[in-house]
Design an enzyme around this catalytic site. Structure first.
Site, PDB file in Angstrom:
ATOM      1  N   SER A 290       0.863  -1.193   0.000  1.00 31.95           N
ATOM      2  CA  SER A 290       0.000   0.000   0.000  1.00 31.95           C
ATOM      3  C   SER A 290       0.890   1.232   0.000  1.00 31.95           C
ATOM      4  O   SER A 290       2.068   1.164   0.404  1.00 31.95           O
ATOM      5  CB  SER A 290      -0.853  -0.018   1.274  1.00 31.95           C
TER       6      SER A 290
ATOM      7  N   TYR B  85      -1.329  -0.251  10.612  1.00 26.57           N
ATOM      8  CA  TYR B  85      -1.438  -0.575   9.178  1.00 26.57           C
ATOM      9  C   TYR B  85      -0.149  -0.178   8.451  1.00 26.57           C
ATOM     10  O   TYR B  85       0.389  -0.956   7.652  1.00 26.57           O
ATOM     11  CB  TYR B  85      -2.651   0.158   8.593  1.00 26.57           C
TER      12      TYR B  85
HETATM   13  N1  LIG Z   1      -8.824  -1.085  -0.449  1.00 30.17           N
HETATM   14  C1  LIG Z   1      -7.801  -0.255  -0.364  1.00 30.17           C
HETATM   15  O1  LIG Z   1      -7.976   0.970  -0.334  1.00 30.17           O
HETATM   16  C2  LIG Z   1      -6.403  -0.795  -0.361  1.00 30.17           C
HETATM   17  C3  LIG Z   1      -5.354   0.081  -0.693  1.00 30.17           C
HETATM   18  C4  LIG Z   1      -4.046  -0.396  -0.676  1.00 30.17           C
HETATM   19  C5  LIG Z   1      -3.797  -1.711  -0.351  1.00 30.17           C
HETATM   20  N2  LIG Z   1      -4.823  -2.544  -0.034  1.00 30.17           N
HETATM   21  C6  LIG Z   1      -4.497  -3.930   0.320  1.00 30.17           C
HETATM   22  O2  LIG Z   1      -5.080  -4.784  -0.634  1.00 30.17           O
HETATM   23  C7  LIG Z   1      -5.338  -6.054  -0.038  1.00 30.17           C
HETATM   24  C8  LIG Z   1      -6.773  -6.460  -0.329  1.00 30.17           C
HETATM   25  O3  LIG Z   1      -7.614  -5.479   0.237  1.00 30.17           O
HETATM   26  P1  LIG Z   1      -9.125  -5.253  -0.217  1.00 30.17           P
HETATM   27  O4  LIG Z   1      -9.348  -3.794  -0.139  1.00 30.17           O
HETATM   28  O5  LIG Z   1      -9.421  -5.984  -1.459  1.00 30.17           O
HETATM   29  O6  LIG Z   1      -9.852  -5.932   1.039  1.00 30.17           O
HETATM   30  P2  LIG Z   1     -11.293  -6.609   1.194  1.00 30.17           P
HETATM   31  O7  LIG Z   1     -12.211  -6.082   0.178  1.00 30.17           O
HETATM   32  O8  LIG Z   1     -11.639  -6.464   2.634  1.00 30.17           O
HETATM   33  O9  LIG Z   1     -10.982  -8.147   0.887  1.00 30.17           O
HETATM   34  C9  LIG Z   1     -10.050  -8.807   1.691  1.00 30.17           C
HETATM   35  C10 LIG Z   1     -10.044 -10.288   1.392  1.00 30.17           C
HETATM   36  O10 LIG Z   1      -9.070 -10.880   2.271  1.00 30.17           O
HETATM   37  C11 LIG Z   1      -9.694 -11.880   3.068  1.00 30.17           C
HETATM   38  N3  LIG Z   1      -9.097 -11.869   4.394  1.00 30.17           N
HETATM   39  C12 LIG Z   1      -9.117 -10.862   5.297  1.00 30.17           C
HETATM   40  N4  LIG Z   1      -8.507 -11.245   6.434  1.00 30.17           N
HETATM   41  C13 LIG Z   1      -8.078 -12.516   6.228  1.00 30.17           C
HETATM   42  C14 LIG Z   1      -7.401 -13.460   7.025  1.00 30.17           C
HETATM   43  N5  LIG Z   1      -7.046 -13.176   8.275  1.00 30.17           N
HETATM   44  N6  LIG Z   1      -7.132 -14.669   6.503  1.00 30.17           N
HETATM   45  C15 LIG Z   1      -7.500 -14.981   5.242  1.00 30.17           C
HETATM   46  N7  LIG Z   1      -8.143 -14.132   4.440  1.00 30.17           N
HETATM   47  C16 LIG Z   1      -8.438 -12.916   4.933  1.00 30.17           C
HETATM   48  C17 LIG Z   1     -11.172 -11.512   3.082  1.00 30.17           C
HETATM   49  O11 LIG Z   1     -12.018 -12.633   3.224  1.00 30.17           O
HETATM   50  P3  LIG Z   1     -12.483 -13.233   4.631  1.00 30.17           P
HETATM   51  O12 LIG Z   1     -12.901 -12.078   5.464  1.00 30.17           O
HETATM   52  O13 LIG Z   1     -13.562 -14.162   4.235  1.00 30.17           O
HETATM   53  O14 LIG Z   1     -11.294 -13.953   5.170  1.00 30.17           O
HETATM   54  C18 LIG Z   1     -11.358 -10.963   1.670  1.00 30.17           C
HETATM   55  O15 LIG Z   1     -11.570 -12.022   0.765  1.00 30.17           O
HETATM   56  C19 LIG Z   1      -5.025  -5.899   1.452  1.00 30.17           C
HETATM   57  O16 LIG Z   1      -3.748  -6.418   1.714  1.00 30.17           O
HETATM   58  C20 LIG Z   1      -5.049  -4.396   1.650  1.00 30.17           C
HETATM   59  O17 LIG Z   1      -4.242  -3.996   2.727  1.00 30.17           O
HETATM   60  C21 LIG Z   1      -6.129  -2.128  -0.039  1.00 30.17           C
END
Ligand SMILES: NC(=O)c1ccc[n+]([C@@H]2O[C@H](COP(=O)([O-])OP(=O)(O)OC[C@H]3O[C@@H](n4cnc5c(N)ncnc54)[C@H](OP(=O)(O)O)[C@@H]3O)[C@@H](O)[C@H]2O)c1
Length: 239
Positions: A142, A155
């Protein structure tokens, strides 16, 4: 690089960036192993992608913060796939509060999922990649891994550390033809961002999970002589 018939394990594949990346890879003919905690999300995606793209899709549930669960889930996916060419360490969690207001359990949980989770999954799959002398590992970090901000101590710490792990491992394994890359997106319109109350602003201009997935794909398609060290992708949604 041609991706058809390659195999990939994607963590956090049930929602957001992981789900969009699963679809982007399936569309290229990649066979998939999907991991998250919620079985129903994975089963729905499995049905959808296998019927639309004719690829094999396997699923396994695990909390990436739990090394025992990771070992069982990853070894089941790896043996179903036969070999693993690509690992997308995407599972992540975000919660934002001043350090003084966040309890130590929640602070530690963010490190466990975002850093230890990526380490556990990578540690399980590295021996196979070293043996086959090829592989791609993509860690979803990120912009929070590049600069700190108030309310982001846990974070940011998790993502700074993930970038450090990425660079160190990249140096360790590149001579074995294994590429280790990190992507550093700014805010993406996903459940994580919405649930954490991050500003989404104008939805039409907001970066979507599918956009990040396209960068993952572009990096994987680069010839194996090229290592994408880390790549930023920003929303063009001025607030
Ligand atoms: N959205 C943003 O603005 C953003 C920006 C920069 C980076 N990121 C990074 O991108 C990645 C994906 O984020 P996202 O925004 O797509 O999140 P999201 O929409 O919340 O999806 C996260 C996914 O990860 C799974 N997950 C969460 N905790 C977990 C655990 N302890 N064990 C196994 N699976 C887990 C969730 O499913 P379950 O809950 O069913 O396990 C879900 O399928 C993350 O690493 C986040 O830090 C996000």
């Amino acid at each position: 690089m041609e991706l058809t018939n390659k195999t990939a394990i994607i963590t956090g594949a049930g929602k957001g960036i992981g789900k969009a990346t699963a679809e982007a890879l399936a569309a290229e003919g990649v066979q998939l192993g999907l991991l998250a905690r919620t079985a129903s999300d994975l089963e729905q995606l499995q049905q959808d992608l296998s019927s639309r793209y004719g690829v094999k899709v396997f699923t396994a549930t695990a909390d990436v913060a739990n090394s025992t669960e990771v070992r069982a889930a990853v070894s089941s996916l790896a043996s179903s796939l036969g070999r693993v060419d690509i690992l997308i360490n995407n599972a992540g969690t975000g919660a934002f509060a001043k350090m003084v207001d966040m309890d130590p359990e929640q602070w530690e949980q963010i490190i466990r999922v975002n850093l230890m989770g990526a380490y556990y999954v990578t540690h399980e799959l590295l021996p196979g990649m070293l043996e086959q002398q090829s592989g791609d590992i993509v860690n979803i970090a990120s912009t929070a891994g590049e600069r700190g901000f108030a309310t982001g101590s846990a974070y940011c710490a998790s993502k700074f550390a993930l970038l450090g792990m990425t660079e160190a491992l990249m140096q360790e394994v590149r001579k074995s033809n294994i590429r280790v890359t990190a992507l550093t997106p700014s805010t993406v319109n996903t459940p994580l961002a919405v649930n954490a109350g991050l500003p989404i602003g104008d939805e039409d201009r907001m970066m979507q999970a599918e956009d990040v997935a396209q960068l993952v794909l572009a990096g994987l398609k680069l010839p194996s002589r090229v290592v994408l060290k880390s790549a930023g992708i920003w929303t063009n949604n001025p607030q």
